[in-house]
Design a protein around this motif. Structure first.
Motif, PDB file in Angstrom:
ATOM      1  N   LEU A 421      37.165  38.739-115.406  1.00 50.72           N
ATOM      2  CA  LEU A 421      36.177  39.543-114.487  1.00 50.72           C
ATOM      3  C   LEU A 421      34.886  39.816-115.006  1.00 50.72           C
ATOM      4  CD1 LEU A 421      36.075  41.253-111.986  1.00 50.72           C
ATOM      5  CD2 LEU A 421      37.298  43.021-113.239  1.00 50.72           C
ATOM      6  N   ASN A 462      37.820  53.778-107.349  1.00 45.37           N
ATOM      7  CA  ASN A 462      38.753  52.717-106.595  1.00 45.37           C
ATOM      8  C   ASN A 462      39.491  53.477-105.572  1.00 45.37           C
ATOM      9  OD1 ASN A 462      39.020  50.408-108.381  1.00 45.37           O
ATOM     10  ND2 ASN A 462      40.554  51.057-109.508  1.00 45.37           N
ATOM     11  N   HIS A 465      36.114  54.385-103.175  1.00 43.82           N
ATOM     12  CA  HIS A 465      34.905  53.313-102.711  1.00 43.82           C
ATOM     13  C   HIS A 465      35.741  51.904-102.675  1.00 43.82           C
ATOM     14  CE1 HIS A 465      31.478  56.008-103.480  1.00 43.82           C
ATOM     15  NE2 HIS A 465      32.267  56.561-104.607  1.00 43.82           N
ATOM     16  N   GLY A 466      37.158  51.741-103.024  1.00 44.01           N
ATOM     17  CA  GLY A 466      37.507  50.653-102.979  1.00 44.01           C
ATOM     18  C   GLY A 466      37.703  49.717-104.174  1.00 44.01           C
ATOM     19  N   HIS A 467      38.604  48.968-104.192  1.00 40.75           N
ATOM     20  CA  HIS A 467      38.866  47.955-105.611  1.00 40.75           C
ATOM     21  C   HIS A 467      37.425  47.219-105.853  1.00 40.75           C
ATOM     22  CE1 HIS A 467      42.838  49.432-106.657  1.00 40.75           C
ATOM     23  NE2 HIS A 467      42.826  49.381-105.213  1.00 40.75           N
ATOM     24  N   GLN A 468      36.943  46.728-104.773  1.00 44.94           N
ATOM     25  CA  GLN A 468      35.612  46.021-105.234  1.00 44.94           C
ATOM     26  C   GLN A 468      34.727  46.884-105.984  1.00 44.94           C
ATOM     27  OE1 GLN A 468      34.288  44.286-101.398  1.00 44.94           O
ATOM     28  NE2 GLN A 468      35.484  42.431-101.637  1.00 44.94           N
ATOM     29  N   ALA A 469      34.349  47.838-105.360  1.00 42.62           N
ATOM     30  CA  ALA A 469      33.427  48.777-106.047  1.00 42.62           C
ATOM     31  C   ALA A 469      33.974  49.112-107.548  1.00 42.62           C
ATOM     32  CB  ALA A 469      33.256  50.262-105.590  1.00 42.62           C
ATOM     33  N   ASP A 471      35.906  47.137-109.634  1.00 37.20           N
ATOM     34  CA  ASP A 471      35.500  45.807-110.073  1.00 37.20           C
ATOM     35  C   ASP A 471      34.092  45.559-110.513  1.00 37.20           C
ATOM     36  OD1 ASP A 471      38.021  43.555-108.421  1.00 37.20           O
ATOM     37  OD2 ASP A 471      38.216  45.060-110.213  1.00 37.20           O
ATOM     38  N   ALA A 472      33.137  45.872-109.662  1.00 39.66           N
ATOM     39  CA  ALA A 472      31.979  46.002-109.788  1.00 39.66           C
ATOM     40  C   ALA A 472      31.336  46.847-110.913  1.00 39.66           C
ATOM     41  CB  ALA A 472      30.889  46.101-108.457  1.00 39.66           C
TER      42      ALA A 472
END
Length: 583
Positions: A421, A462, A465-469, A471-472
């Protein structure tokens, strides 16, 4: 001489220019057994080495007239090599390259290894002047390969020195050191060899840049004070400049200033921008070391204006010196500005060195493959044409397969130790690296700090804003840390939102201060795509103050991290024995 054939006499005379520089001129006057014009060739080479280019051109013209009626291919190739060498000394790299390529093609057709090696070496010089260091490395390595095959002891040190200087330009000091040491070893049989002085001086500055000042000083004693009559103008300028820098770095400023006093007279005729930049850096260093801070600032401005023509490692040393000077004359803010420029230059140099090392390894592998190919071809000369063709096809297939397997192995090794990642090293690498770094710190007598970092409120990111945020945010923090760490620091992702840093040469307070500065900068930077403001908590433990084993340091750093999180996050805390234990 009378016991040799004339080509052997020619090679002996050619080599003597390097091996017996103090005797060559008088030796040539009484030389016998050489064809008409050959002595003129050797005299022209002697004059080129000593910078007497106009005399060399006249001598070369006379040699060509005498050799024209004979039509000997070897002598004519040497004449063309000398003509190209004169062009090189006058910085006509394109014209020199055309002549050397002509010699190269003729030497390949006539199977003449000696001109082949010199033509490849000359092409390396021409490409280096044009800025194509990768091409220069390739031709110099090929020249060295030919010289080793024909057991030429006189010119090999020249090519080893040349390769070392190209590698220094890339910042590959370990590889350059090996080249300079090889040149010194080859010169042991010839104490008057011009390249021995050059190799020793280059090796000394190489050790200085790698921090081994004691070794540099011991090397200095082997060739200093200088004997200018033994070396030509170019090498005298190079050795004088290098020796002055070594003396200055060793704290022998008076000797350095005395030696550097004549640099203008040596460097000006050479018209080399890189020399001018290093000369200005040297003067800045000497003025600063002797307390002449205002004069040092003037020299610094001149050095900065000339960086474009200098080697890639100069900006780092120049900005480091500039930060020390600015701290004395202009205060901490100006010094910090130069330190930031130094860090940027270090980062850029480290990246150039990484790419160059990959190219260097590829070149070495290709040349080894070429050597193997030649050896196999010689072994197969007695085979029938059809069998040879089949074997060649099979070798090519196997070579491709080997390259593919090696590339795959490299990818697998990389995947095993890199977090997919963030691109940082993973826990496995951290577990292997920390004991190794501790051993190195112990051997070098240097401190080492370990920092455990936790991205604050990662679960909340998480959830909201969600898991994509999430990870970002991890990727952003990883890149933010990597860009602000030194080239020799190690950054690893060891858990979900947890990172471990190994900071070489930093004690506890220094590491805390560095991470606090990075945190302060992070708090002012928004993370895309959700434009979040991130922060972290960090705990720091240091060797040897807090422990001497990897597990102890990690435990102490974890304890300090726990304290930072309990205290409200957004903190960097160094370990102390009275910190609260985790529940």
């Amino acid at each position: 001489m009378s016991g040799r054939s004339w080509p052997q006499n020619l090679i002996h005379a050619w080599d003597s220019v390097l091996l017996e520089p103090g005797r060559t001129s008088s030796w040539l006057d009484g030389a016998v057994g050489l064809m008409p014009g050959v002595c003129s060739l050797i005299r022209a080479r002697w004059q080129i080495i000593h910078g007497e280019l106009n005399l060399a051109e006249r001598e070369l013209a006379e040699a060509r007239l005498r050799l024209a009626s004979i039509g000997d291919a070897l002598s004519l190739s040497i004449a063309q090599i000398l003509g190209a060498a004169i062009r090189l000394r006058r910085q006509d790299a394109i014209g020199a390259r055309v002549e050397f390529l002509s010699v190269l093609n003729a030497a390949c057709d006539a199977d003449q290894p000696w001109p082949l090696a010199y033509a490849r070496s000359g092409l390396a010089d021409a490409l280096a002047i044009e800025g194509d260091l990768e091409g220069a490395l390739r031709y110099a390595l090929e020249a060295l390969d030919v010289l080793e095959a024909c057991d030429d002891l006189a010119y090999r040190p020249v090519v080893h020195n040349k390769l070392g200087q190209y590698l220094v330009s890339y910042g590959l000091f370990d590889e350059a050191q090996s080249m300079f040491e090889a040149a010194c070893q080859l010169c042991q049989r010839f104490p008057d060899h011009v390249m021995r002085v050059v190799a020793l001086a280059n090796l000394a500055i190489c050790h200085c840049r790698m921090g081994d000042i004691a070794r540099a000083e011991s090397l200095l004693a082997e060739f200093y004070p200088l004997q200018p009559e033994r070396i030509n103008a170019y090498h005298q300028a190079n050795v004088t400049l290098t020796t002055s820098k070594v003396l200055a770095l060793l704290g022998r400023a008076d000797e350095a200033m005395q030696l550097a006093a004549g640099l203008d007279d040596l460097i000006e005729p050479l018209n080399r921008q890189g020399f001018e930049a290093h000369k200005s850096y040297l003067r800045t260093l000497l003025a600063f070391r002797t307390g002449q801070t205002q004069q040092a600032k003037l020299w610094l401005a001149e050095a900065e204006s000339r960086l474009a023509g200098a080697s890639s490692d100069l900006p780092v040393t120049l900005y480091e010196l500039a930060s020390q000077l600015a701290e004395v004359t202009d205060g901490a803010a100006a010094a910090l500005g130069y330190l930031k420029r130094m860090l940027a230059a270090e980062t850029a140099q480290a990246e150039r060195a990484r790419q160059a090392r990959a190219r260097w390894l590829r070149l070495e592998r290709e040349l080894k493959a070429a050597k193997l190919e030649r050896a196999v071809a010689q072994h197969d000369q007695g085979l029938a044409a059809d069998t040879q063709r089949k074997l060649a096809d099979e070798r090519e297939r196997l070579a491709r397969h080997i390259v593919e397997v090696e590339d795959l192995q490299c990818q697998l090794r990389l995947q095993a130790v890199v977090d997919p990642l963030t691109g940082l090293y993973n826990r496995r690498y951290c577990d292997d690296a920390l004991p190794r770094e501790l051993m190195a710190a112990r051997n070098d007598g240097l401190p080492l700090a370990v920092a455990m970092i936790d991205l604050d409120f990662f679960k909340l990111i998480n959830d909201q804003h969600g898991h994509q945020a999430g990870d970002a945010a991890l990727v952003f923090l990883a890149r933010f840390l990597r860009e602000r760490l030194r080239g020799d620091d190690v950054a690893c992702r060891v858990g979900g939102e947890e990172f471990c840093l190994i900071l070489r040469g930093s004690d506890g307070p220094q590491a805390v201060a560095r991470l606090a500065d990075i945190l302060h900068e992070l708090l002012k930077t928004r993370c895309p795509p959700a434009s979040l403001l991130l922060s972290y908590s960090a705990g720091v433990a240091a060797y040897p103050a807090d422990g001497c084993r990897a597990d102890v340091l990690l435990r102490c750093a974890d304890r300090a991290l726990y304290t930072a999180k309990r205290a409200g996050r957004q903190l960097v805390i160094g370990y102390s024995a009275d910190l609260e234990l985790p529940a």
